[in-house]
Each structure stands twice: as C-alpha cells, then as structure tokens.
Design a protein around this motif. Structure first.
Motif, PDB file in Angstrom:
ATOM      1  N   HIS A 107      18.891  38.344  77.391  1.00 26.54           N
ATOM      2  CA  HIS A 107      17.848  37.504  77.974  1.00 26.54           C
ATOM      3  C   HIS A 107      18.401  36.102  78.203  1.00 26.54           C
ATOM      4  O   HIS A 107      19.242  35.612  77.445  1.00 26.54           O
ATOM      5  N   VAL A 108      17.917  35.459  79.236  1.00 28.64           N
ATOM      6  CA  VAL A 108      18.292  34.073  79.520  1.00 28.64           C
ATOM      7  C   VAL A 108      17.278  33.159  78.843  1.00 28.64           C
ATOM      8  O   VAL A 108      16.086  33.189  79.159  1.00 28.64           O
ATOM      9  N   VAL A 109      17.732  32.362  77.878  1.00 28.34           N
ATOM     10  CA  VAL A 109      16.866  31.437  77.159  1.00 28.34           C
ATOM     11  C   VAL A 109      17.562  30.091  77.049  1.00 28.34           C
ATOM     12  O   VAL A 109      18.768  29.973  77.253  1.00 28.34           O
ATOM     13  N   ALA A 130      21.229  34.362  64.972  1.00 32.41           N
ATOM     14  CA  ALA A 130      20.761  35.252  66.048  1.00 32.41           C
ATOM     15  C   ALA A 130      21.175  36.693  65.798  1.00 32.41           C
ATOM     16  O   ALA A 130      20.422  37.628  66.083  1.00 32.41           O
ATOM     17  N   GLY A 131      22.376  36.878  65.245  1.00 35.20           N
ATOM     18  CA  GLY A 131      22.827  38.238  64.952  1.00 35.20           C
ATOM     19  C   GLY A 131      21.981  38.918  63.898  1.00 35.20           C
ATOM     20  O   GLY A 131      21.715  40.125  63.974  1.00 35.20           O
ATOM     21  N   ASP A 132      21.536  38.143  62.908  1.00 30.71           N
ATOM     22  CA  ASP A 132      20.665  38.711  61.869  1.00 30.71           C
ATOM     23  C   ASP A 132      19.310  39.081  62.458  1.00 30.71           C
ATOM     24  O   ASP A 132      18.734  40.116  62.098  1.00 30.71           O
ATOM     25  N   ALA A 133      18.787  38.240  63.344  1.00 31.95           N
ATOM     26  CA  ALA A 133      17.522  38.548  64.009  1.00 31.95           C
ATOM     27  C   ALA A 133      17.662  39.806  64.866  1.00 31.95           C
ATOM     28  O   ALA A 133      16.746  40.640  64.932  1.00 31.95           O
ATOM     29  N   PHE A 134      18.807  39.947  65.526  1.00 31.62           N
ATOM     30  CA  PHE A 134      19.079  41.151  66.319  1.00 31.62           C
ATOM     31  C   PHE A 134      18.993  42.394  65.440  1.00 31.62           C
ATOM     32  O   PHE A 134      18.325  43.375  65.785  1.00 31.62           O
ATOM     33  N   VAL A 135      19.679  42.360  64.296  1.00 38.95           N
ATOM     34  CA  VAL A 135      19.684  43.519  63.407  1.00 38.95           C
ATOM     35  C   VAL A 135      18.274  43.815  62.894  1.00 38.95           C
ATOM     36  O   VAL A 135      17.858  44.980  62.814  1.00 38.95           O
ATOM     37  N   ASP A 183       6.304  40.670  72.204  1.00 36.25           N
ATOM     38  CA  ASP A 183       5.534  41.265  73.294  1.00 36.25           C
ATOM     39  C   ASP A 183       5.447  40.311  74.475  1.00 36.25           C
ATOM     40  O   ASP A 183       5.530  40.732  75.635  1.00 36.25           O
ATOM     41  N   ALA A 184       5.290  39.012  74.194  1.00 39.86           N
ATOM     42  CA  ALA A 184       5.198  38.029  75.271  1.00 39.86           C
ATOM     43  C   ALA A 184       6.491  37.961  76.070  1.00 39.86           C
ATOM     44  O   ALA A 184       6.490  37.902  77.305  1.00 39.86           O
ATOM     45  N   LEU A 185       7.637  38.004  75.367  1.00 45.08           N
ATOM     46  CA  LEU A 185       8.919  37.937  76.070  1.00 45.08           C
ATOM     47  C   LEU A 185       9.189  39.216  76.844  1.00 45.08           C
ATOM     48  O   LEU A 185       9.571  39.186  78.016  1.00 45.08           O
ATOM     49  N   LEU A 186       8.964  40.360  76.209  1.00 48.92           N
ATOM     50  CA  LEU A 186       9.292  41.627  76.842  1.00 48.92           C
ATOM     51  C   LEU A 186       8.346  41.978  77.991  1.00 48.92           C
ATOM     52  O   LEU A 186       8.713  42.720  78.896  1.00 48.92           O
ATOM     53  N   ASN A 215      17.580  42.752  71.244  1.00 52.54           N
ATOM     54  CA  ASN A 215      18.013  41.688  72.151  1.00 52.54           C
ATOM     55  C   ASN A 215      16.976  40.582  72.241  1.00 52.54           C
ATOM     56  O   ASN A 215      17.318  39.393  72.279  1.00 52.54           O
ATOM     57  N   ALA A 216      15.715  40.954  72.280  1.00 50.82           N
ATOM     58  CA  ALA A 216      14.649  39.947  72.356  1.00 50.82           C
ATOM     59  C   ALA A 216      14.612  39.109  71.082  1.00 50.82           C
ATOM     60  O   ALA A 216      14.448  37.885  71.133  1.00 50.82           O
ATOM     61  N   CYS A 217      14.772  39.751  69.926  1.00 46.92           N
ATOM     62  CA  CYS A 217      14.769  39.017  68.656  1.00 46.92           C
ATOM     63  C   CYS A 217      15.934  38.036  68.602  1.00 46.92           C
ATOM     64  O   CYS A 217      15.777  36.876  68.193  1.00 46.92           O
ATOM     65  N   GLY A 218      17.112  38.497  68.989  1.00 50.47           N
ATOM     66  CA  GLY A 218      18.271  37.623  68.983  1.00 50.47           C
ATOM     67  C   GLY A 218      18.107  36.444  69.924  1.00 50.47           C
ATOM     68  O   GLY A 218      18.480  35.314  69.589  1.00 50.47           O
ATOM     69  N   ALA A 219      17.536  36.693  71.097  1.00 49.73           N
ATOM     70  CA  ALA A 219      17.344  35.618  72.075  1.00 49.73           C
ATOM     71  C   ALA A 219      16.344  34.589  71.567  1.00 49.73           C
ATOM     72  O   ALA A 219      16.587  33.374  71.647  1.00 49.73           O
TER      73      ALA A 219
END
Length: 345
Positions: A273-275, A283-288, A332-335, A309-313
């Motif tokens: 995602h572009v943020v 960010a990697g921990d959020a991704f996992v 949900d808002a991002l996706l 991917n959304a969590c990491g972004a």
C-alpha cells in the motif's frame, strides 16, 4: 549461569515469587510469544542525539509488538519475558498489560531492563542503538515458561532475536517449541535478524534447532536467505521454494512491494500500500500480527497477505514500535478504500 536458568529468585511487579500479571480482556490466550521488550528512548524531532535536548520514553520489542497487534485484532495473546526491578521495567509491564496482553514477566532484581534508543539524524534516516547486554531478558530461562500456557494455546510465536540474546534464552525458545510440538500447538517463527546481536551464521545454527518444527515462517529476503544459503536471495520465489515444506507456510515480507507466501506448493502474491511513512520500525511485527490473526480467523492465504500488508502499512503511519498497530475497523477502512479522508467528523 547454567542452561537451566539463573540461580537467583525473581518476583513480579507485585512482589510475588512467580511472575504473572494478567490483563487479557479477550479470554484465554490463543497465541503465546516469548522475548525481550526494552524501554525505548526516542527523539521527537530530526537531528543527532549529540545535540537534541530531550527524548520521549516509550517501549518496544518484537514479541510484545506482535502480542499487542494480535490483541487489537481480536486475538487474545500472552507474552513471556523478564524485566529489571526498575522504573523502566514497571513501565514496560504496565503498558503491555494495558493493551490487553496476558503478561507473564519475571522481575529480575539483579539485572536491568534493556534499553533501545531511536533517533532520526535526518528526515530520511533512522538510527537505533541497543543497550541490552546483560539485561534481565538475556537471563530468560525455561523455568520462566508457565505451566500449561503454551499447551492451552493454538499457536506459539518465537523469533531469532530471542535466540541471539544468550544461550539460556535460546534454550528457552527450544523448550517452548518442544512443548508446543508435544501438545500439538502450531509454531510460528519470524527470523528477525539483528546483526548487532550476532552473525548470520550463528543465527542459522541456532534456528536450525527449531526450524523443522516451524509451521509458519516469516522473514525478509535477506533474513530468509540465512536459512537457505544456497538459494538466490534476490529472488523471493526461490527462497520460498527452498524453505517451504509440506504443511509449512513460508512468507516473505517485501515492504512497500507487498508480500508473497508459498503453501502446499502454491505461490500467492499481494501488493503493498502507498502510505505517508512516519516510522517503519515495528511494521514487520504488525505484518506478522495481521497474517497470524487472519490465519486464526480461518481466512485463505490471499486474505492473510492482504490483511498483513495493510497492518504493516498502517503501522508505518505512526511514530513508535507498536502504537500504530491497527484495529479491525481501521483495516476495513483501508482495504475497502474508505480511508481517504484524514479528518474524522
């Protein structure tokens, strides 16, 4: 110190001889993770620490970042660790418990809480320095793993960080994995290589003690290549094919380029995602956390990658190691594309 653990006693923040401080608001932990969380000193403006007059106090650690991220996504989680008998240790325990994580943390009267210092020398660079040698968490020992905690979970998550802390900490990881396997609990591993803790060769040797038991494997291309030295690092697909096996999901984190996963011989890819990036640490921990939560929710691999991917972004849009870990409504808002207006009315 013997491989069985430290000889001195430990207590929790309330003065007990064992170490548990509950805080899980979502029920029994579905995920258990083990590892060090440090106090974090971070600058709020760009510039060298040689000149800046103030820092903010926070905390950060890969495993607690993951536990917090999972709790925010509705997955009850537990974190096992050690901190020093000092104000920073008190803060670490309080903050993580306050996020709903089930905390099992011994208070070590002889060793300090580890410290991480994060600064931004320029707008385009981040510097992280660690002061964790001889920390309380480096004395993690198998006796710190509560009876029944792993056995009653659905998944155990460990990382290479913990194994590199000390021989005892590595033995704790190996013991935790063996207990999970014996109980039929799935095992997740994030390579999480830190060159200041040890060499690639050392980490490869340590993780070789548990790799055969790993059901879900995470890492960036450089990290996964530690476990597959004969594979071509620049080709994520090659790494995934080298590390995937029957029943194992191998997942490569590609940052802004998204991620890919190989499971049961099938390759899945998902774009990033572009943020507006504020801070990439954590960010990697959020991704996992996103991937594992989707897995536990029964979602298919493409949906797991999309959530991860959304969590990491989203984690990159907020300062701090875990503060930007999203909740389901934010995902949900991002996706769904509804996150375009930055003003809440």
């Amino acid at each position: 110190m013997s491989s069985g653990g430290s000889a001195h006693s430990s207590r929790d923040i309330r003065g007990d001889e064992r170490s548990h401080s509950g805080g899980n608001r979502g029920g029994a932990p579905r995920v258990v993770t083990v590892g060090e969380t440090m106090a974090l000193m971070r600058t709020s403006v760009n510039g060298s620490l040689a000149h800046l007059p103030t820092v903010d106090v926070a905390l950060g650690g890969a495993e607690s970042n993951l536990a917090i991220g999972l709790c925010r996504l509705g997955v009850p989680s537990a974190w096992v660790s050690r901190v020093g008998d000092d104000p920073l240790g008190t803060r670490v325990v309080r903050e993580i418990r306050g996020e709903g994580v089930d905390v099992h943390c011994a208070i070590d009267p002889q060793r300090p809480t580890g410290l991480m210092v994060k600064s931004r020398p320029t707008a385009a660079t981040t510097r992280v320095d660690y002061y964790r040698s001889g920390s309380a968490a480096s004395a993690l020992a198998p006796m710190d793993l509560p009876d029944g905690l792993i056995e009653n979970a659905e998944l155990l998550h460990v990382s290479g960080l913990t194994s590199l802390l000390s021989p005892d900490a590595h033995l704790t990881v190996v013991t935790a994995v063996k207990r999970a396997v014996a109980a039929g609990v799935k095992v997740s591993l994030d390579v999480n290589f830190r060159s200041r803790l040890g060499t690639r060769e050392r980490l490869a040797t340590l993780l070789g003690d548990v790799l055969e038991h790993v059901d879900v494997l995470f890492g960036g291309p450089e990290e996964l290549s530690i476990l597959a030295p004969d594979a071509e690092e620049a080709v994520p697909r090659t790494l995934l094919h080298a590390l995937a096996r029957k029943g194992r999901e191998a997942v490569v984190k590609l940052g802004p380029d998204g991620a890919a996963a190989l499971t049961d011989g099938q390759l899945h890819e998902a774009p990033g995602h572009v943020v507006d990036v504020v801070d990439t640490v954590g960010a990697g921990d959020a991704f996992v956390a996103g991937y594992l939560s989707a897995r536990l929710d029964g979602l298919a691999v493409p949906q797991r990658l999309a959530r991860a991917n959304a969590c990491g972004a989203l984690a990159c849009t907020t300062p701090g190691d875990w503060e930007g870990a999203p909740r389901l409504r934010e995902l949900d808002a991002l996706l769904s594309g509804r996150g375009g207006d930055p003003v809440s009315r």
